[in-house]
Design a protein around this motif. Structure first.
Motif, mmCIF file in Angstrom:
data_model
loop_
_atom_site.group_PDB
_atom_site.id
_atom_site.type_symbol
_atom_site.label_atom_id
_atom_site.label_comp_id
_atom_site.label_asym_id
_atom_site.label_seq_id
_atom_site.Cartn_x
_atom_site.Cartn_y
_atom_site.Cartn_z
ATOM 1 N N ALA A 552 67.335 -54.479 -32.441
ATOM 2 C CA ALA A 552 67.062 -53.037 -32.396
ATOM 3 C C ALA A 552 68.121 -52.271 -31.617
ATOM 4 O O ALA A 552 68.395 -51.101 -31.907
ATOM 5 N N ASP A 553 68.741 -52.912 -30.623
ATOM 6 C CA ASP A 553 69.729 -52.220 -29.794
ATOM 7 C C ASP A 553 71.156 -52.375 -30.315
ATOM 8 O O ASP A 553 72.072 -51.744 -29.784
ATOM 9 N N ALA A 554 71.341 -53.211 -31.322
ATOM 10 C CA ALA A 554 72.695 -53.435 -31.848
ATOM 11 C C ALA A 554 73.051 -52.328 -32.832
ATOM 12 O O ALA A 554 72.333 -52.110 -33.809
ATOM 13 N N PRO A 555 74.157 -51.621 -32.627
ATOM 14 C CA PRO A 555 74.493 -50.488 -33.500
ATOM 15 C C PRO A 555 74.878 -50.887 -34.915
ATOM 16 O O PRO A 555 74.935 -50.033 -35.794
ATOM 17 N N VAL A 556 75.121 -52.185 -35.151
ATOM 18 C CA VAL A 556 75.573 -52.600 -36.491
ATOM 19 C C VAL A 556 74.421 -52.710 -37.488
ATOM 20 O O VAL A 556 74.656 -52.842 -38.690
ATOM 21 N N PHE A 557 73.171 -52.660 -36.989
ATOM 22 C CA PHE A 557 72.030 -52.828 -37.886
ATOM 23 C C PHE A 557 71.252 -51.516 -38.017
ATOM 24 O O PHE A 557 70.994 -50.839 -37.020
ATOM 25 N N SER A 558 70.857 -51.219 -39.240
ATOM 26 C CA SER A 558 69.991 -50.058 -39.462
ATOM 27 C C SER A 558 68.559 -50.433 -39.097
ATOM 28 O O SER A 558 68.241 -51.609 -38.883
ATOM 29 N N ARG A 559 67.700 -49.444 -39.052
ATOM 30 C CA ARG A 559 66.287 -49.723 -38.746
ATOM 31 C C ARG A 559 65.668 -50.617 -39.803
ATOM 32 O O ARG A 559 64.886 -51.531 -39.496
ATOM 33 N N ALA A 560 66.005 -50.363 -41.065
ATOM 34 C CA ALA A 560 65.449 -51.178 -42.152
ATOM 35 C C ALA A 560 65.918 -52.621 -42.029
ATOM 36 O O ALA A 560 65.140 -53.563 -42.231
ATOM 37 N N GLU A 561 67.201 -52.818 -41.681
ATOM 38 C CA GLU A 561 67.722 -54.177 -41.518
ATOM 39 C C GLU A 561 67.037 -54.868 -40.342
ATOM 40 O O GLU A 561 66.653 -56.042 -40.438
ATOM 41 N N THR A 562 66.876 -54.150 -39.237
ATOM 42 C CA THR A 562 66.221 -54.738 -38.071
ATOM 43 C C THR A 562 64.815 -55.205 -38.416
ATOM 44 O O THR A 562 64.409 -56.329 -38.080
ATOM 45 N N THR A 563 64.048 -54.358 -39.101
ATOM 46 C CA THR A 563 62.677 -54.718 -39.488
ATOM 47 C C THR A 563 62.677 -55.933 -40.409
ATOM 48 O O THR A 563 61.854 -56.850 -40.249
ATOM 49 N N GLU A 564 63.607 -55.952 -41.360
ATOM 50 C CA GLU A 564 63.669 -57.056 -42.321
ATOM 51 C C GLU A 564 64.028 -58.367 -41.628
ATOM 52 O O GLU A 564 63.403 -59.404 -41.858
ATOM 53 N N TYR A 565 65.017 -58.337 -40.757
ATOM 54 C CA TYR A 565 65.455 -59.568 -40.099
ATOM 55 C C TYR A 565 64.398 -60.080 -39.124
ATOM 56 O O TYR A 565 64.210 -61.296 -38.987
ATOM 57 N N GLU A 566 63.708 -59.158 -38.449
ATOM 58 C CA GLU A 566 62.639 -59.587 -37.542
ATOM 59 C C GLU A 566 61.525 -60.286 -38.313
ATOM 60 O O GLU A 566 60.920 -61.253 -37.819
ATOM 61 N N SER A 567 61.262 -59.829 -39.535
ATOM 62 C CA SER A 567 60.185 -60.429 -40.326
ATOM 63 C C SER A 567 60.511 -61.846 -40.776
ATOM 64 O O SER A 567 59.616 -62.595 -41.184
ATOM 65 N N ARG A 568 61.782 -62.231 -40.719
ATOM 66 C CA ARG A 568 62.190 -63.559 -41.179
ATOM 67 C C ARG A 568 62.261 -64.577 -40.039
ATOM 68 O O ARG A 568 62.588 -65.749 -40.268
ATOM 69 N N LEU A 569 61.958 -64.133 -38.828
ATOM 70 C CA LEU A 569 62.082 -65.013 -37.665
ATOM 71 C C LEU A 569 61.070 -66.150 -37.693
ATOM 72 O O LEU A 569 61.410 -67.299 -37.383
ATOM 73 N N ALA A 570 59.827 -65.865 -38.058
ATOM 74 C CA ALA A 570 58.761 -66.869 -37.978
ATOM 75 C C ALA A 570 59.073 -68.087 -38.832
ATOM 76 O O ALA A 570 58.845 -69.237 -38.417
ATOM 77 N N THR A 571 59.615 -67.863 -40.034
ATOM 78 C CA THR A 571 59.936 -68.981 -40.930
ATOM 79 C C THR A 571 60.983 -69.886 -40.302
ATOM 80 O O THR A 571 60.889 -71.116 -40.389
ATOM 81 N N VAL A 572 61.977 -69.287 -39.656
ATOM 82 C CA VAL A 572 63.023 -70.080 -39.019
ATOM 83 C C VAL A 572 62.451 -70.833 -37.822
ATOM 84 O O VAL A 572 62.786 -72.005 -37.594
ATOM 85 N N LYS A 573 61.589 -70.184 -37.047
ATOM 86 C CA LYS A 573 60.973 -70.868 -35.905
ATOM 87 C C LYS A 573 60.174 -72.085 -36.348
ATOM 88 O O LYS A 573 60.218 -73.142 -35.709
ATOM 89 N N ASP A 574 59.433 -71.949 -37.445
ATOM 90 C CA ASP A 574 58.669 -73.086 -37.967
ATOM 91 C C ASP A 574 59.605 -74.232 -38.330
ATOM 92 O O ASP A 574 59.327 -75.403 -38.041
ATOM 93 N N HIS A 575 60.728 -73.893 -38.977
ATOM 94 C CA HIS A 575 61.691 -74.920 -39.377
ATOM 95 C C HIS A 575 62.274 -75.621 -38.156
ATOM 96 O O HIS A 575 62.366 -76.860 -38.125
ATOM 97 N N VAL A 576 62.674 -74.844 -37.159
ATOM 98 C CA VAL A 576 63.299 -75.424 -35.975
ATOM 99 C C VAL A 576 62.292 -76.265 -35.197
ATOM 100 O O VAL A 576 62.624 -77.346 -34.694
ATOM 101 N N TYR A 577 61.055 -75.779 -35.102
ATOM 102 C CA TYR A 577 60.029 -76.577 -34.421
ATOM 103 C C TYR A 577 59.853 -77.920 -35.125
ATOM 104 O O TYR A 577 59.723 -78.965 -34.472
ATOM 105 N N THR A 578 59.881 -77.912 -36.454
ATOM 106 C CA THR A 578 59.746 -79.160 -37.207
ATOM 107 C C THR A 578 60.883 -80.115 -36.879
ATOM 108 O O THR A 578 60.677 -81.325 -36.754
ATOM 109 N N ARG A 579 62.094 -79.580 -36.716
ATOM 110 C CA ARG A 579 63.241 -80.419 -36.346
ATOM 111 C C ARG A 579 63.021 -81.043 -34.966
ATOM 112 O O ARG A 579 63.273 -82.237 -34.758
ATOM 113 N N GLN A 580 62.559 -80.236 -34.019
ATOM 114 C CA GLN A 580 62.317 -80.752 -32.676
ATOM 115 C C GLN A 580 61.173 -81.772 -32.691
ATOM 116 O O GLN A 580 61.238 -82.813 -32.026
#
Length: 761
Positions: A552-580
């Motif tokens: 949200a504080d990075a000037p390179v991302f729009s609000r729509a991009e920030t919202t979209e990328y934040e929504s994809r975090l959970a899937t990656v966390k699940d994947h990384v947890y599975t690796r651990q």
């Protein structure tokens, strides 16, 4: 006097002497150069052909990108510079570029095009520029890649008019090199030159013939004309022989570099279009030289980008800053000619490459609403666009992140999939200065770089073409390895219909990821392990949380991009947890492996069970043992439970597994790996995908079954002399033997056990 080299260090001076001795040659006569060209025709190659030969000379290697196997030219791995400026990924784009060069070099089209590399920041375009410079420089030091030009001496003829270029007139007897790397064969008259080129092509038999229609540059033409006039006045008959005698003309070897065969126009370069393209007149020189009422080409600077890049490569960097210049370049590729002045022209042989960010697109489209009256239409038609994109292979992104954080430069040129997987997973211990100015260790735990790479790649993928049941992590895995493991089967990329049109066009750039991780490393953040108070550990989840919270504080991302990328975090966390989780499970069950002989015995009994008669093997006949098969399937494979059998008789599910998963998989594996002497005993049974997948897959039911007294709730601080304490000690030891430090093993295993404890009871 130079002292003897100390015995405790190499003689670097001698090594440098030997390096340069093999790089440079003594000047030679034109006739000697001709002899050498007929022996090695590649030294006479025109610009696009030479660039193509330099790229092809380093060979290729096989890579997997976007789920497809591709042949990649090693040239773009920057081997000449130990990979420091390697272009990671974008192999298909680079291959298209090489195909264009092949078409241009063979004069089969596209000669009028300006090759344009476009794409967002941090996609490797600047690395491409440096890679081209490094590769061409090193290739020009090889026997096949020697590059030559001409130099002149007219001081020993009666007219004392000087020949020079630069800030001052040099009156000393000397040799003056062509300021624009003129090709030695351009000395010959046109018709003779064509015969020479034809003879060289006949001698080489290359499928891409040498092409050379350029004339001598104006500086060299001045010398040639002056000598010709003097010898004609003297009544000499063999004028060409006199002019090109080695008293006046020598062929000189030069090492390609920026300014000598490579011209680069940077974003900050200024001046008029002519100054930027070819150079400028020097008024002081014009006054000094006897120009006889005309401008003398000796008084020209020849410091423009085309002058520097003549004979090989011209790069316009950050082209949006030079949009006015691009229109001046329109006719250069096909006509091969530019003007120094109204009456003085110069032939150019160079491969033009334009590099820009997407802002050039905006510049080119500013008149698009005028339809057919767009003044930039001709320029657009001449541009041959190659679009660099963000990496969509997370292994390449992990490699790139490690490069940004460390001094690692070597390209991950691995044949083994397991070796690449180990590198992606690998942690880092980096020494930094803390806020007090003291040196201290910061550990990026195993999977932390992988997590950052996966999140970056997932942010760049298009979700609209996902098949049912797949998520963006599945797509990233497919792009990286070319298949997905679905249950017991590997499903190749061909089975999925990913269009991928928007993949890599947007997303989190590596520069953002690098800065987030760098901040974590230098701040007093990260968790400490009580037994190692100096060391701080930054885990995968720490990295992911920091990346997401900073959007949200990075000037390179729009609000729509920030919202979209934040929504994809959970899937990656699940994947990384599975690796651990897999790491912890593997450590818990490390001592529970299965011997190859046990696997082979099970396979033989399954075959015997499926056949009508006893199976003949190298060990003798095998009579199927129902108990042996049941124990293997329940104890080792963990695939079935006691309820799947009546006594030792298998249920229908077990029967299907044996026939469809074991026997069919073995038959398929045997067929794919057959040779003329193939027999069933030649197969390593544990490497059959279905068996390997099942043996390598552990779950918590296996742990519960094997360690009934383990209590995950006590993992953080297990009571003394308990099974939990003993199991934890073995687990931590195994993890530290496999890439973890004691601190990261402790913290990651705690995180995993905390999640497990919620459903353990």
């Amino acid at each position: 006097m130079r002292q003897n080299t100390p015995t405790d260090r190499p003689d670097f001076i001698r090594a440098a002497d030997e390096e340069l001795r093999g790089t440079y040659e003594e000047p030679m006569s034109l006739e000697t150069y001709l002899d050498r060209a007929f022996e090695h025709p590649s030294i006479a190659s025109h610009a696009s052909k030479y660039l193509l030969e330099a790229i092809e000379a380093m060979g290729t290697r096989t890579v997997v990108e976007e789920g497809e196997e591709r042949e990649r030219y090693r040239f773009f791995d920057d081997p000449a510079n130990q990979g420091e400026h390697a272009v990671l990924g974008n192999t298909e784009i680079l291959n298209d570029f090489v195909d264009d060069l092949r078409t241009i070099a063979a004069d089969r089209g596209k000669a009028e095009k300006l090759i344009w590399f476009d794409g967002p920041t941090a996609t490797g375009k600047s690395e491409l520029k440096r890679c081209l410079v490094n590769g061409l420089r090193e290739y020009s030091k090889t026997d096949a890649g020697r590059r030559y030009t001409v130099e002149w001496n007219i001081a020993n003829v009666s007219d004392t008019r000087g020949l020079s270029y630069g800030d001052e007139l040099d009156h000393e007897e000397d040799w003056y090199e062509s300021p624009v790397q003129s090709h030695p064969l351009t000395v010959f008259p046109l018709e003779v030159r064509r015969d020479v080129v034809q003879a060289l092509n006949d001698a080489s038999g290359d499928h891409i013939p040498l092409s050379l229609d350029e004339e001598l540059d104006p500086f060299c033409r001045e010398a040639y004309t002056h000598l010709e006039e003097q010898y004609r006045r003297a009544g000499k008959q063999n004028l060409f022989s006199e002019v090109t005698d080695e008293r006046h003309l020598r062929v000189k070897n030069y090492v390609v570099d920026v300014g000598r065969g490579i011209g680069i126009l940077h974003s900050e370069d200024d001046g008029s279009p002519k100054e930027r393209l070819v150079g400028s007149w020097m008024p002081g020189m014009l006054r000094e030289l006897d120009s006889r009422g005309r401008k003398n080409p000796q008084a020209f600077s020849y410091d423009g980008v085309l002058s520097q890049g003549n004979s090989l490569l011209t790069i316009v960097e950050d082209a949006a800053q030079h949009a006015d210049l691009l229109q001046k370049l329109l006719n250069v590729p096909d006509e091969g000619h530019v003007k120094l002045d109204k009456g003085i022209g110069m032939d150019i042989d160079t491969q033009l490459v334009i590099i820009s960010n997407p802002d050039l697109d905006a510049e080119l489209d500013k008149y698009a609403d005028r339809n057919g009256r767009d003044p930039l239409k001709a320029l657009k038609r001449r541009l041959n666009k190659h679009e660099f994109r963000y990496l969509t292979n997370y292994s390449l992104e992990a490699e790139l992140i490690r490069r940004e954080l460390t001094n690692e430069t070597a390209v991950w040129d691995s044949e083994s999939e397991e070796e690449v997987a180990d590198r992606i997973r690998e942690g880092l211990v980096i020494e930094v200065r803390d806020s007090a100015g003291d040196l201290t260790d910061r550990e990026l735990a195993p999977h932390a770089v992988e997590a950052a790479a996966m999140y970056s790649v997932v942010s760049r993928l298009d979700a609209e073409d996902l098949s049912a049941g797949l998520d963006l992590v599945d797509k990233a895995l497919l792009y990286d390895q070319g298949y997905l493991q679905q249950g017991d089967e590997r499903v190749d990329a061909d089975a999925f219909d990913f269009v991928g049109t928007g993949d890599g066009t947007h997303g989190i750039p590596v520069t953002y990821t690098r800065d987030i991780i760098a901040d974590l490393l230098h701040e007093d953040t990260g968790r400490r392990h009580e037994s190692l108070p100096v060391e701080r550990v930054i885990t995968s989840m720490d990295v992911l949380d920091a990346m997401a919270s900073g959007l949200a504080d990075a000037p390179v991302f729009s609000r729509a991009e920030t919202t979209e990328y934040e929504s994809r975090l959970a899937t990656v966390k699940d994947h990384v947890y599975t690796r651990q989780e897999t790491d912890v499970l593997d450590a818990l069950l490390a001592d529970k492996g299965v011997e190859a002989e046990t696997v082979e015995e099970y396979i033989e009994h399954v075959y015997a069970w499926a056949s009508d008669d006893k199976l003949e093997t190298e060990h003798g006949p095998v009579d199927p043992d129902p108990l042996l098969m049941r124990l293997f399937e329940t104890e080792h494979l963990g695939r079935f439970r006691e309820g799947d059998y009546e006594g030792n008789e298998p249920s229908e599910d077990v029967v299907d597994f044996r026939r469809e998963k074991v026997i069919s998989a073995l038959n398929r594996y045997a067929w794919e790996n057959r040779d003329e002497d193939f027999s069933i005993t030649d197969v390593d049974f544990s490497e059959i995908p279905v068996i390997r997948a099942v043996l390598d897959t552990h779950d918590w039911e296996d742990v519960r079954r094997l360690f009934p007294d383990l209590d995950p709730n006590q993992w953080a601080d297990p009571p003394a002399n308990t099974d939990t304490e003993e199991i934890k000690a073995r687990t931590i030891e195994h993890m530290t033997d496999n890439g973890y430090t004691a601190a990261s093993a402790e913290l990651v295993s705690r995180d995993v056990m905390r999640e497990v404890s919620y459903q353990w009871d």
